[in-house]
Design an enzyme around this catalytic site. Structure first.
Site, PDB file in Angstrom:
ATOM      1  N   HIS A  72      -9.643  30.042 -15.682  1.00  0.00           N
ATOM      2  CA  HIS A  72      -9.226  29.811 -15.512  1.00  0.00           C
ATOM      3  C   HIS A  72      -7.487  30.126 -16.792  1.00  0.00           C
ATOM      4  CE1 HIS A  72      -8.837  30.107 -10.784  1.00  0.00           C
ATOM      5  NE2 HIS A  72      -9.669  30.696 -10.984  1.00  0.00           N
ATOM      6  N   TYR A 200      -0.746  24.963  -6.232  1.00  0.00           N
ATOM      7  CA  TYR A 200      -0.431  23.958  -6.173  1.00  0.00           C
ATOM      8  C   TYR A 200       0.964  24.317  -5.456  1.00  0.00           C
ATOM      9  CZ  TYR A 200      -3.856  21.833  -8.844  1.00  0.00           C
ATOM     10  OH  TYR A 200      -5.029  21.486  -9.198  1.00  0.00           O
ATOM     11  N   PRO A 292      -6.943  13.146  -7.031  1.00  0.00           N
ATOM     12  CA  PRO A 292      -7.524  14.610  -6.882  1.00  0.00           C
ATOM     13  C   PRO A 292      -6.113  15.711  -7.841  1.00  0.00           C
ATOM     14  CG  PRO A 292      -7.803  14.472  -4.329  1.00  0.00           C
ATOM     15  CD  PRO A 292      -6.933  12.943  -4.732  1.00  0.00           C
ATOM     16  N   LYS A 296      -8.809  15.178 -12.073  1.00  0.00           N
ATOM     17  CA  LYS A 296      -9.253  14.236 -13.023  1.00  0.00           C
ATOM     18  C   LYS A 296     -10.776  13.696 -12.865  1.00  0.00           C
ATOM     19  CE  LYS A 296      -6.952  16.056 -16.080  1.00  0.00           C
ATOM     20  NZ  LYS A 296      -6.682  17.088 -16.563  1.00  0.00           N
ATOM     21  N   TYR A 383      -3.337  19.045 -18.252  1.00  0.00           N
ATOM     22  CA  TYR A 383      -4.683  19.068 -16.929  1.00  0.00           C
ATOM     23  C   TYR A 383      -5.411  19.767 -17.633  1.00  0.00           C
ATOM     24  CZ  TYR A 383      -5.184  22.710 -12.814  1.00  0.00           C
ATOM     25  OH  TYR A 383      -6.227  22.591 -11.539  1.00  0.00           O
TER      26      TYR A 383
HETATM   27  P1  RFL Z   1     -19.829   9.803  -7.583  1.00  0.00           P
HETATM   28  O1  RFL Z   1     -20.304  11.111  -7.341  1.00  0.00           O
HETATM   29  O2  RFL Z   1     -19.289   9.156  -6.074  1.00  0.00           O
HETATM   30  O3  RFL Z   1     -21.238   9.272  -7.749  1.00  0.00           O
HETATM   31  C1  RFL Z   1     -22.024   8.242  -7.325  1.00  0.00           C
HETATM   32  C2  RFL Z   1     -23.413   7.809  -6.960  1.00  0.00           C
HETATM   33  O4  RFL Z   1     -23.908   6.471  -6.851  1.00  0.00           O
HETATM   34  C3  RFL Z   1     -24.266   6.745  -5.664  1.00  0.00           C
HETATM   35  N1  RFL Z   1     -24.402   4.822  -5.632  1.00  0.00           N
HETATM   36  C4  RFL Z   1     -25.395   4.231  -5.492  1.00  0.00           C
HETATM   37  N2  RFL Z   1     -26.342   3.864  -5.900  1.00  0.00           N
HETATM   38  C5  RFL Z   1     -27.445   3.103  -5.677  1.00  0.00           C
HETATM   39  N3  RFL Z   1     -27.179   2.450  -5.665  1.00  0.00           N
HETATM   40  C6  RFL Z   1     -26.076   1.712  -5.066  1.00  0.00           C
HETATM   41  N4  RFL Z   1     -25.430   0.921  -4.059  1.00  0.00           N
HETATM   42  C7  RFL Z   1     -24.445   2.869  -4.620  1.00  0.00           C
HETATM   43  N5  RFL Z   1     -23.695   3.108  -4.717  1.00  0.00           N
HETATM   44  C8  RFL Z   1     -23.522   4.393  -4.746  1.00  0.00           C
HETATM   45  C9  RFL Z   1     -23.950   7.038  -4.676  1.00  0.00           C
HETATM   46  O5  RFL Z   1     -24.184   7.724  -3.972  1.00  0.00           O
HETATM   47  C10 RFL Z   1     -23.432   8.343  -5.486  1.00  0.00           C
HETATM   48  O6  RFL Z   1     -24.763   9.634  -5.958  1.00  0.00           O
HETATM   49  O7  RFL Z   1     -19.169   8.772  -9.246  1.00  0.00           O
HETATM   50  P2  RFL Z   1     -18.573   9.771 -10.565  1.00  0.00           P
HETATM   51  O8  RFL Z   1     -20.460  10.197 -11.064  1.00  0.00           O
HETATM   52  O9  RFL Z   1     -18.356   8.526 -11.464  1.00  0.00           O
HETATM   53  O10 RFL Z   1     -18.561  10.686 -10.446  1.00  0.00           O
HETATM   54  C11 RFL Z   1     -16.539  10.898  -9.933  1.00  0.00           C
HETATM   55  C12 RFL Z   1     -16.406  12.279  -9.640  1.00  0.00           C
HETATM   56  O11 RFL Z   1     -17.465  12.503  -7.789  1.00  0.00           O
HETATM   57  C13 RFL Z   1     -15.387  12.260  -8.598  1.00  0.00           C
HETATM   58  O12 RFL Z   1     -14.619  11.577  -9.297  1.00  0.00           O
HETATM   59  C14 RFL Z   1     -14.885  13.444  -8.122  1.00  0.00           C
HETATM   60  O13 RFL Z   1     -15.060  13.837  -7.739  1.00  0.00           O
HETATM   61  C15 RFL Z   1     -13.341  12.894  -8.148  1.00  0.00           C
HETATM   62  N6  RFL Z   1     -12.871  14.729  -7.811  1.00  0.00           N
HETATM   63  C16 RFL Z   1     -12.154  15.460  -8.732  1.00  0.00           C
HETATM   64  N7  RFL Z   1     -12.502  15.368  -9.799  1.00  0.00           N
HETATM   65  C17 RFL Z   1     -12.394  16.799 -10.866  1.00  0.00           C
HETATM   66  O14 RFL Z   1     -12.333  15.829 -11.813  1.00  0.00           O
HETATM   67  N8  RFL Z   1     -11.652  17.979 -10.339  1.00  0.00           N
HETATM   68  C18 RFL Z   1     -10.903  18.162  -9.489  1.00  0.00           C
HETATM   69  O15 RFL Z   1     -10.809  18.928  -8.728  1.00  0.00           O
HETATM   70  C19 RFL Z   1     -12.102  17.474  -8.024  1.00  0.00           C
HETATM   71  N9  RFL Z   1     -11.474  17.308  -7.172  1.00  0.00           N
HETATM   72  C20 RFL Z   1     -12.159  15.271  -6.431  1.00  0.00           C
HETATM   73  C21 RFL Z   1     -11.739  16.185  -6.166  1.00  0.00           C
HETATM   74  C22 RFL Z   1     -12.685  14.106  -5.186  1.00  0.00           C
HETATM   75  C23 RFL Z   1     -12.098  14.682  -4.047  1.00  0.00           C
HETATM   76  N10 RFL Z   1     -12.397  13.497  -2.938  1.00  0.00           N
HETATM   77  C24 RFL Z   1     -13.598  13.673  -1.716  1.00  0.00           C
HETATM   78  C25 RFL Z   1     -12.558  11.983  -2.772  1.00  0.00           C
HETATM   79  C26 RFL Z   1     -11.724  16.667  -4.870  1.00  0.00           C
HETATM   80  C27 RFL Z   1     -11.413  15.647  -3.572  1.00  0.00           C
HETATM   81  C28 RFL Z   1     -11.396  15.891  -2.176  1.00  0.00           C
HETATM   82  C1  PHB Z   2     -10.631  21.518  -5.631  1.00  0.00           C
HETATM   83  O1  PHB Z   2     -11.180  23.027  -6.100  1.00  0.00           O
HETATM   84  O2  PHB Z   2     -11.713  21.176  -4.549  1.00  0.00           O
HETATM   85  C2  PHB Z   2      -9.936  20.585  -6.253  1.00  0.00           C
HETATM   86  C3  PHB Z   2      -8.916  21.838  -7.387  1.00  0.00           C
HETATM   87  C4  PHB Z   2      -7.711  20.944  -8.095  1.00  0.00           C
HETATM   88  C5  PHB Z   2      -7.561  20.304  -7.390  1.00  0.00           C
HETATM   89  C6  PHB Z   2      -8.112  19.165  -6.960  1.00  0.00           C
HETATM   90  C7  PHB Z   2      -8.846  19.882  -5.539  1.00  0.00           C
HETATM   91  O3  PHB Z   2      -6.527  19.269  -8.310  1.00  0.00           O
END
Ligand code: RFL
Ligand code: PHB
Length: 388
Positions: A72, A200, A292, A296, A383
């Site tokens: 993108h 957005y 989110p 980031k 971004y």
């Molecule tokens: P994770 O992915 O939560 O992984 C942690 C892992 O640790 C395990 N765990 C354990 N294992 C052993 N012993 C324990 N006691 C444990 N406790 C937990 C868990 O089961 C899991 O497998 O953390 P990590 O690796 O730091 O990664 C972070 C990302 O997953 C998170 O920041 C992103 O998903 C955030 N996020 C977004 N980030 C982006 O860069 N771009 C995006 O577009 C974006 N969109 C989003 C998002 C997060 C969202 N939600 C649901 C909060 C959109 C949403 C809706």
């Molecule tokens: C997504 O596709 O899940 C998504 C994209 C952009 C954002 C957050 C989530 O800022």
């Protein structure tokens, strides 16, 4: 069992760190409390910074991403009567790639398995010990048996609710946080995305986001109150509410269909400082959370483990300085992403207690953005991801 680095958690932070260490010839075991399929099915991030993509390239795990990821060059902001495109490529020379976190996770797990590296899934009652000494260890139960791994270092990559940050004495850590008075209701559907770029939306009924996973799979979010439950949002109600927040062109192009996933996520900002406690290092969501809106979270997990792997590699080559600098190097970048994610959230959401003054300021900020190349460049630079 013994290893050099015990990594707790197989999310993006743990898997990327595992791959970076593997490449450098450092032995690491990942201990994960959930099953492999559970981790693979969590629908989360969708937008990768160019720096994250380049890291995956260097690690040799980007073949599918390069074939299937959507490059993108811009994003759109919708407010008032129309839309303002932010030309990411034109303003910064960089772009982002839309490729789901589920796919990044799968590619990293496949590479790890192909290399024969060890991941323990479904580890119960994981606990970490003696990280203030030269001989830390990790204990867990699996299939009814107790296990212990001795190691040189522990990498706490276990997310916001993990055990690692909670094992640090509270007096050794300072935390900063903000909880926002709303959440995001997200829907995934096998329908053609409404637009080629992300939109957005700032609307008087609340924020909305039109995103995607592929040319045939869409991801939409709408701002909702924290009191709401998913069961109160049948698909028809979701599509109707999303349509009310979109501009006329988007309403015309919106394709609706049955949801294949629907969930509500609260929004928060959080940082724990420092990120090192003796021989324990925190990385990713274990140390910080961003709302989110700036896309980031996953990208910060990548930059954290970049710094951490550099420190660990330098340590095994005989130099301590890089590892000593881990926390301050990572936090400098984290706080800039925290600021950007907070700013994007305040710019685009309807705040329940903001009142008419707050709304006028928000409109003025959006108007400034529409008319100023400098303001657009500031958004675009953040971004696509600040350098590391
Ligand atoms: P994770 O992915 O939560 O992984 C942690 C892992 O640790 C395990 N765990 C354990 N294992 C052993 N012993 C324990 N006691 C444990 N406790 C937990 C868990 O089961 C899991 O497998 O953390 P990590 O690796 O730091 O990664 C972070 C990302 O997953 C998170 O920041 C992103 O998903 C955030 N996020 C977004 N980030 C982006 O860069 N771009 C995006 O577009 C974006 N969109 C989003 C998002 C997060 C969202 N939600 C649901 C909060 C959109 C949403 C809706
Ligand atoms: C997504 O596709 O899940 C998504 C994209 C952009 C954002 C957050 C989530 O800022």
């Amino acid at each position: 069992m013994r290893t050099q680095v015990a990594i707790i958690g197989s999310g993006p932070a743990g898997l990327l760190l595992g791959q970076l260490l593997l490449e450098a010839g450092i032995d690491a075991i990942i201990i994960e409390q959930r099953s492999k399929s559970y981790v693979l099915e969590r629908i989360r991030a969708g937008v990768l910074e160019q720096g994250t993509v380049e890291m995956l390239d260097r690690l040799g795990v980007s073949k599918r991403l390069r074939a299937e990821g959507l490059v993108h060059h811009g994003v759109e902001l919708s407010f008032g009567a129309g839309r303002q495109r932010i030309d990411l490529k034109g303003l910064t020379g960089r772009n982002v790639v839309v490729y789901g976190q589920t796919e990044v996770t799968r590619d990293l797990m496949d590479a790890r398995e192909a290399a024969g590296a060890v991941t323990v899934y479904e580890a119960e009652n994981v606990s970490i010990h003696d990280f203030d000494s030269a001989k830390p260890s990790v204990r867990y139960q699996k299939d009814g048996a107790q296990h212990e791994i001795e190691c040189d270092f522990i990498a706490g990559c276990d997310g916001f609710h993990g055990v690692c940050r909670q094992s640090v004495p509270p007096a050794a850590m300072q935390t900063f946080d903000r909880v926002y008075p709303f959440g995001w209701l997200g829907v995934l559907s096998d329908t053609r995305p409404v637009s080629e770029e992300l939109i957005y939306v700032c609307h008087e009924r609340g924020f909305a986001l039109c995103s995607m996973r592929s040319p045939t799979r869409s991801r939409y979010y709408i701002q909702c109150s924290l009191a709401e439950r998913v069961e109160e949002w049948p698909d028809e109600r979701f599509w109707a509410e999303l349509s009310r927040r979109l501009d006329a062109e988007a309403v015309r192009d919106l394709v609706t269909g049955p949801s294949i996933e629907k969930s509500i996520a609260p929004l928060r900002s959080f940082v724990a400082e420092p990120m090192r406690f003796g021989r324990l290092f925190l990385a990713g969501d274990a140390a910080h959370i961003v709302p989110p809106t700036g896309a980031k979270g996953l990208n910060l997990a990548a930059s954290d483990v970049h710094y951490l792997s550099e420190g660990l590699i330098a340590h095994y080559r005989g130099s301590a300085a890089e590892l000593d600098a881990y926390s301050s190097r990572a936090l400098a970048r984290i706080w800039k992403a925290e600021r950007f994610s907070w700013w994007m959230t305040m710019l685009l959401h309807r705040l329940p207690d903001d009142g008419p003054f707050g709304q006028k300021i928000q409109q003025a900020e959006l108007g400034y953005l529409a008319g100023s190349r400098a303001a657009q460049t500031a958004l675009a630079e953040n971004y696509v991801g600040l350098p590391y």
